[in-house]
Each structure stands twice: as structure tokens, then as C-alpha cells.
Enzyme design. Structure first.
Site, PDB file in Angstrom:
ATOM      1  N   ASN A 170      -3.416   7.957   0.602  1.00  0.00           N
ATOM      2  CA  ASN A 170      -2.765   6.651   0.665  1.00  0.00           C
ATOM      3  C   ASN A 170      -3.733   5.692  -0.016  1.00  0.00           C
ATOM      4  OD1 ASN A 170      -1.702   4.157   1.144  1.00  0.00           O
ATOM      5  ND2 ASN A 170      -1.209   4.550   3.302  1.00  0.00           N
TER       6      ASN A 170
ATOM      7  N   PRO B 163      -8.184   0.931   0.594  1.00  0.00           N
ATOM      8  CA  PRO B 163      -8.590  -0.339   1.181  1.00  0.00           C
ATOM      9  C   PRO B 163      -7.654  -0.845   2.272  1.00  0.00           C
ATOM     10  CG  PRO B 163      -7.773  -0.651  -1.062  1.00  0.00           C
ATOM     11  CD  PRO B 163      -7.946   0.837  -0.843  1.00  0.00           C
ATOM     12  N   ASN B 164      -8.286  -1.391   3.289  1.00  0.00           N
ATOM     13  CA  ASN B 164      -7.634  -2.027   4.446  1.00  0.00           C
ATOM     14  C   ASN B 164      -6.984  -1.041   5.405  1.00  0.00           C
ATOM     15  OD1 ASN B 164      -8.221  -4.795   3.722  1.00  0.00           O
ATOM     16  ND2 ASN B 164      -6.844  -4.458   1.995  1.00  0.00           N
TER      17      ASN B 164
ATOM     18  N   HIS C 204      -1.229   0.166  -6.915  1.00  0.00           N
ATOM     19  CA  HIS C 204      -0.534  -0.700  -7.864  1.00  0.00           C
ATOM     20  C   HIS C 204      -1.454  -1.216  -8.963  1.00  0.00           C
ATOM     21  CE1 HIS C 204       2.073  -0.395  -4.435  1.00  0.00           C
ATOM     22  NE2 HIS C 204       1.239  -1.090  -3.681  1.00  0.00           N
TER      23      HIS C 204
ATOM     24  N   ARG D  87       9.754  -3.751  -0.578  1.00  0.00           N
ATOM     25  CA  ARG D  87       8.841  -4.877  -0.386  1.00  0.00           C
ATOM     26  C   ARG D  87       8.686  -5.664  -1.702  1.00  0.00           C
ATOM     27  NH1 ARG D  87       3.595  -2.865   2.547  1.00  0.00           N
ATOM     28  NH2 ARG D  87       3.342  -5.114   2.783  1.00  0.00           N
TER      29      ARG D  87
ATOM     30  N   ARG E  82       4.716  -4.105  -5.553  1.00  0.00           N
ATOM     31  CA  ARG E  82       4.446  -2.822  -4.881  1.00  0.00           C
ATOM     32  C   ARG E  82       5.367  -1.702  -5.377  1.00  0.00           C
ATOM     33  NH1 ARG E  82       1.056  -4.434  -0.546  1.00  0.00           N
ATOM     34  NH2 ARG E  82       1.562  -6.542   0.091  1.00  0.00           N
TER      35      ARG E  82
ATOM     36  N   ALA F  59      -3.634  -0.757  -1.696  1.00  0.00           N
ATOM     37  CA  ALA F  59      -3.304  -1.647  -2.815  1.00  0.00           C
ATOM     38  C   ALA F  59      -3.726  -1.079  -4.174  1.00  0.00           C
ATOM     39  CB  ALA F  59      -3.962  -2.999  -2.590  1.00  0.00           C
TER      40      ALA F  59
ATOM     41  N   TYR G  76       2.797  -1.854   9.494  1.00  0.00           N
ATOM     42  CA  TYR G  76       2.054  -0.589   9.477  1.00  0.00           C
ATOM     43  C   TYR G  76       1.967   0.098  10.848  1.00  0.00           C
ATOM     44  CZ  TYR G  76       0.823  -2.325   4.863  1.00  0.00           C
ATOM     45  OH  TYR G  76       0.896  -2.801   3.572  1.00  0.00           O
TER      46      TYR G  76
ATOM     47  N   ASP H 235      -6.778   8.481 -13.088  1.00  0.00           N
ATOM     48  CA  ASP H 235      -7.511   9.355 -14.013  1.00  0.00           C
ATOM     49  C   ASP H 235      -8.362  10.374 -13.250  1.00  0.00           C
ATOM     50  OD1 ASP H 235      -6.421   8.092 -16.192  1.00  0.00           O
ATOM     51  OD2 ASP H 235      -8.238   6.996 -16.755  1.00  0.00           O
TER      52      ASP H 235
ATOM     53  N   GLU I  82       1.059  11.592  -2.519  1.00  0.00           N
ATOM     54  CA  GLU I  82       0.854  10.145  -2.338  1.00  0.00           C
ATOM     55  C   GLU I  82       1.660   9.700  -1.121  1.00  0.00           C
ATOM     56  OE1 GLU I  82       1.927   7.957  -5.890  1.00  0.00           O
ATOM     57  OE2 GLU I  82       2.113   6.075  -4.768  1.00  0.00           O
TER      58      GLU I  82
ATOM     59  N   HIS J 250       2.682   6.508   1.543  1.00  0.00           N
ATOM     60  CA  HIS J 250       2.706   5.095   1.933  1.00  0.00           C
ATOM     61  C   HIS J 250       3.392   4.988   3.286  1.00  0.00           C
ATOM     62  CE1 HIS J 250       1.261   3.951  -1.941  1.00  0.00           C
ATOM     63  NE2 HIS J 250       2.143   4.779  -2.470  1.00  0.00           N
ATOM     64  N   ILE J 251       2.763   4.243   4.162  1.00  0.00           N
ATOM     65  CA  ILE J 251       3.316   4.075   5.510  1.00  0.00           C
ATOM     66  C   ILE J 251       4.612   3.266   5.432  1.00  0.00           C
ATOM     67  CG2 ILE J 251       2.847   3.007   7.760  1.00  0.00           C
ATOM     68  CD1 ILE J 251      -0.208   3.549   7.011  1.00  0.00           C
TER      69      ILE J 251
ATOM     70  N   ARG K 195      -3.851  -4.321  11.632  1.00  0.00           N
ATOM     71  CA  ARG K 195      -3.416  -5.084  10.464  1.00  0.00           C
ATOM     72  C   ARG K 195      -1.881  -5.073  10.372  1.00  0.00           C
ATOM     73  NH1 ARG K 195      -3.131  -1.840   4.836  1.00  0.00           N
ATOM     74  NH2 ARG K 195      -2.625  -3.587   3.510  1.00  0.00           N
TER      75      ARG K 195
HETATM   76  C1  DQA Z   1       0.509   0.917   1.568  1.00  0.00           C
HETATM   77  C2  DQA Z   1       1.382   0.004   0.705  1.00  0.00           C
HETATM   78  C3  DQA Z   1       0.533  -0.796  -0.248  1.00  0.00           C
HETATM   79  O1  DQA Z   1       1.351  -1.637  -1.053  1.00  0.00           O
HETATM   80  C4  DQA Z   1      -0.424  -1.674   0.520  1.00  0.00           C
HETATM   81  O2  DQA Z   1      -1.261  -2.398  -0.361  1.00  0.00           O
HETATM   82  C5  DQA Z   1      -1.225  -0.912   1.517  1.00  0.00           C
HETATM   83  C6  DQA Z   1      -0.574   0.146   2.283  1.00  0.00           C
HETATM   84  C7  DQA Z   1       1.339   1.648   2.652  1.00  0.00           C
HETATM   85  O3  DQA Z   1       0.800   2.567   3.254  1.00  0.00           O
HETATM   86  O4  DQA Z   1       2.497   1.295   2.908  1.00  0.00           O
HETATM   87  O5  DQA Z   1      -2.380  -1.219   1.755  1.00  0.00           O
HETATM   88  O6  DQA Z   1      -0.069   1.908   0.745  1.00  0.00           O
END
Ligand code: DQA
Length: 174
Positions: free
Chosen positions: A101, A11-12, A107, A134, A138, A104, A24, A114, A125, A127-128, A19
Site C-alpha cells: 500500500n 506514508p501515514n 499517485h 475519491r 487519487r 500517497a 481508513y 521503477d 497493490e 488501497h484501504i 488517521r
Molecule cells: C490509500 C489511498 C491513498 O490515496 C492515500 O494517500 C493513502 C491511503 C488507501 O489505502 O486507501 O495514504 O493508499
């Protein structure tokens, strides 16, 4: 046969580049995906093995679960295309590795954890941002314990690092 690499963004992350750019960065998701395709093509030409990229983004937890199941030839998306017996010698090729990635959902999502554990496909996994520097919510990931590796804080370069690791260093099961 080419090995399939599945890149999933949660998401996002469709808003990458727009954003919170101070966290990011300014690169869009389509730039990340195109870069990953180019990188895989160039790595493939230097290896004996060909790799192909499938990119998927969703803001919906269930859609991500469905896409992970499909990577193994299971679940509603796979069934919509006709039943697949992934244990037979049919031409179905299970995804070889997932780079995810989860945004959110990292978390919060036992369901995505699963699904990844269920398909038994190695995953990285990404994360940017450096999630550990943070907010405290997170700091915990439901996925990390099951991941082959976790990359955080390298910006969008983290995706490139993950792809290079998968192609050059991951020990595939087949
Ligand atoms: C994220 C970190 C997450 O906490 C956040 O909700 C994101 C992006 C990152 O790429 O740093 O949406 O996964």
C-alpha cells in the site's frame, strides 16, 4: 525453503486506526501486520509450502525504494549486510511476492514504480479506501500497470485478500 512475502506500507499508514477513521477504519497497522502473520501461518499449515511475512512501513520514498531493492538482494540495505549474488546458489532467497500500500506515493512516485519493475517480483497493490470514489488526483496510480492485481475499497480486509491470493493462486517463477 520458506517463501518470503514482503508487506510494505507507505506514508501515514503508521497512523492507521488514528488517521481519518471514517475513511481508513479503526484497525492499527500493528494489528494488520499481526493478523497477516497469523493468516500466513495458518495458510502455510494447509499448504505444502511455508510462507513468512516481513513487514515494513516508511514515510520516506527512498527508504521504500531501498527496501524493494533489498527484497532482490540489491541496493544499499543488502550491501550493508555484505554483497549478495542473487543469481548464485547461495542461501539468499529473493522475496517471492510484495504486497504494497504505497499511500500517497501511489499517485506521485515513478521511483517506486521503477523499483518494483526493476526487481521483477510480482506485487499486489492494496488501497484501504476506494480511491476511484475519491478526489480525482487519487484516480491515477503509477504502479497499477505493473501490478499483478489491484485491490481498493475493501478496508483492511484488502490485505487479507491479497495474502490469500498470493498463497493460493499466485504462480511463482521458481
Ligand atoms: C490509500 C489511498 C491513498 O490515496 C492515500 O494517500 C493513502 C491511503 C488507501 O489505502 O486507501 O495514504 O493508499
Amino acid at each position: 525453503m520458506a517463501r518470503r512475502i514482503l508487506l510494505i506500507n507507505g506514508p501515514n499508514l503508521n497512523l492507521l486506526g488514528k488517521r481519518e477513521p471514517h475513511i481508513y477504519g479503526h484497525t492499527s497497522l500493528s494489528d494488520v501486520e499481526n493478523q497477516a502473520r497469523t493468516q500466513l501461518a495458518s495458510l502455510s499449515s494447509n499448504q505444502d509450502q511455508e510462507f513468512t511475512l516481513e513487514a515494513f512501513q516508511s514515510n520516506h520514498e527512498g527508504a521504500i525504494v531501498d527496501r524493494i531493492q533489498q527484497a532482490a538482494g540489491w541496493g544499499p540495505l543488502a550491501e550493508a549486510k555484505g554483497p549478495v549474488d542473487s543469481s548464485s546458489s547461495s542461501c539468499f532467497q529473493k522475496v517471492a511476492a510484495i504486497i504494497i500500500n504505497p499511500g500517497a506515493y501511489t499517485h506521485t512516485s515513478v521511483a517506486i514504480r521503477d523499483a518494483l519493475a526493476g526487481v521483477d517480483i510480482p506485487f499486489i497493490e492494496v488501497h484501504i479506501s476506494n480511491v476511484h470514489a475519491r478526489e480525482s488526483f487519487r484516480h491515477h496510480s503509477y504502479l497499477s500497470e505493473k501490478a499483478t492485481a489491484v485491490i481498493a475499497g475493501l478496508g483492511v480486509f484488502g490485505y487479507q485478500a491479497a495474502i490469500e491470493f498470493v498463497v493460493k493462486h499466485l504462480k511463482f517463477k521458481d
